[in-house]
Motif scaffolding. Structure first.
Motif, PDB file in Angstrom:
ATOM      1  N   SER A  71       0.941  -1.199   0.051  1.00  0.00           N
ATOM      2  CA  SER A  71       0.054   0.103   0.138  1.00  0.00           C
ATOM      3  C   SER A  71       0.897   1.429  -0.013  1.00  0.00           C
ATOM      4  O   SER A  71       1.902   1.289   0.558  1.00  0.00           O
ATOM      5  N   GLU A  73       0.404   5.168   0.887  1.00  0.00           N
ATOM      6  CA  GLU A  73      -0.436   6.187   1.551  1.00  0.00           C
ATOM      7  C   GLU A  73       0.040   7.561   1.733  1.00  0.00           C
ATOM      8  O   GLU A  73       1.290   7.800   2.131  1.00  0.00           O
ATOM      9  N   HIS A  75      -0.978  11.790   2.987  1.00  0.00           N
ATOM     10  CA  HIS A  75      -1.821  12.439   3.878  1.00  0.00           C
ATOM     11  C   HIS A  75      -2.263  13.985   3.269  1.00  0.00           C
ATOM     12  O   HIS A  75      -2.367  14.778   3.721  1.00  0.00           O
ATOM     13  N   SER A 125     -10.110   6.913   0.039  1.00  0.00           N
ATOM     14  CA  SER A 125      -9.496   8.423   0.085  1.00  0.00           C
ATOM     15  C   SER A 125     -10.595   9.158   0.756  1.00  0.00           C
ATOM     16  O   SER A 125     -11.935   8.922   0.698  1.00  0.00           O
ATOM     17  N   THR A 131      -4.820   9.552   0.615  1.00  0.00           N
ATOM     18  CA  THR A 131      -5.400   8.525  -0.025  1.00  0.00           C
ATOM     19  C   THR A 131      -4.472   7.362   0.197  1.00  0.00           C
ATOM     20  O   THR A 131      -3.425   7.538   0.390  1.00  0.00           O
ATOM     21  N   THR A 132      -5.068   6.267   0.257  1.00  0.00           N
ATOM     22  CA  THR A 132      -4.272   5.049   0.380  1.00  0.00           C
ATOM     23  C   THR A 132      -4.426   3.890  -0.910  1.00  0.00           C
ATOM     24  O   THR A 132      -6.043   3.526  -1.115  1.00  0.00           O
ATOM     25  N   THR A 134      -3.956   0.251  -2.386  1.00  0.00           N
ATOM     26  CA  THR A 134      -3.748  -0.962  -1.810  1.00  0.00           C
ATOM     27  C   THR A 134      -3.469  -1.808  -2.956  1.00  0.00           C
ATOM     28  O   THR A 134      -4.489  -2.225  -3.633  1.00  0.00           O
TER      29      THR A 134
END
Length: 156
Positions: A71, A73, A75, A125, A131-132, A134
């Motif tokens: 993943s 990620e 911010h 998100s 947003t992440t 994966t």
């Protein structure tokens, strides 16, 4: 595989920290190394581009239920819920006030490459929160013909 996969210079210019955490049991993945580099590069490039100065982007990798999962990620500015699926469409680009610019091909290419490996991609998100993304790649590679493109990508 992970050490050269991200836009390091842009992260430095933006005063971003990139944290990489790879579980001890993930020492290799059976995949097309060039394609996985492209997947990671595109995802990290997006995360860096949509993050604000001084923030942290995280790349995490682990094994789960017969897959290697990673993943990315951030911010940063996030993606509006009604726009998440559009991110996978070709030529869909939203700068959302960030410094990130592109033709809008990154996520659509990533999705295609992940699916070619028999994997899946998911985006979570929230606007103004980040947003992440994966990605899950099966541990057992898809069968290939000819010389084969599946190679072992090892962690440095």
């Amino acid at each position: 595989m992970f050490s050269h996969a991200f836009p390091h210079e842009r992260a430095i210019r933006s005063r971003l920290t990139i944290e990489i955490a790879v579980a001890d049991d993930v020492s290799e993945i059976m995949a097309d190394e060039a394609r996985m580099r492209q997947v990671l590069y595109n995802l990290l490039s997006n995360a860096v581009g949509f993050s604000r100065a001084g923030e942290t982007v995280q790349l995490t990798c682990w094994r789960e239920h017969g897959s290697v999962v990673f993943s990315v990620e951030d911010h940063g500015v996030g993606i509006p819920q009604d726009q998440i699926d559009r991110g996978f469409q070709r030529f869909e680009s939203r700068s959302q006030g960030s410094k990130h610019r592109g033709a809008g091909l990154g996520l659509s290419i990533v999705k295609s490459l992940v699916e070619l490996h028999g994997g899946t991609i998911d985006i979570q998100s929230e606007e103004s929160r980040g947003t992440t993304v994966t990605v899950r790649i099966p541990e057992r590679p898809l069968p290939v013909e000819g010389d084969g493109m599946i190679v072992v990508a090892r962690r440095n």
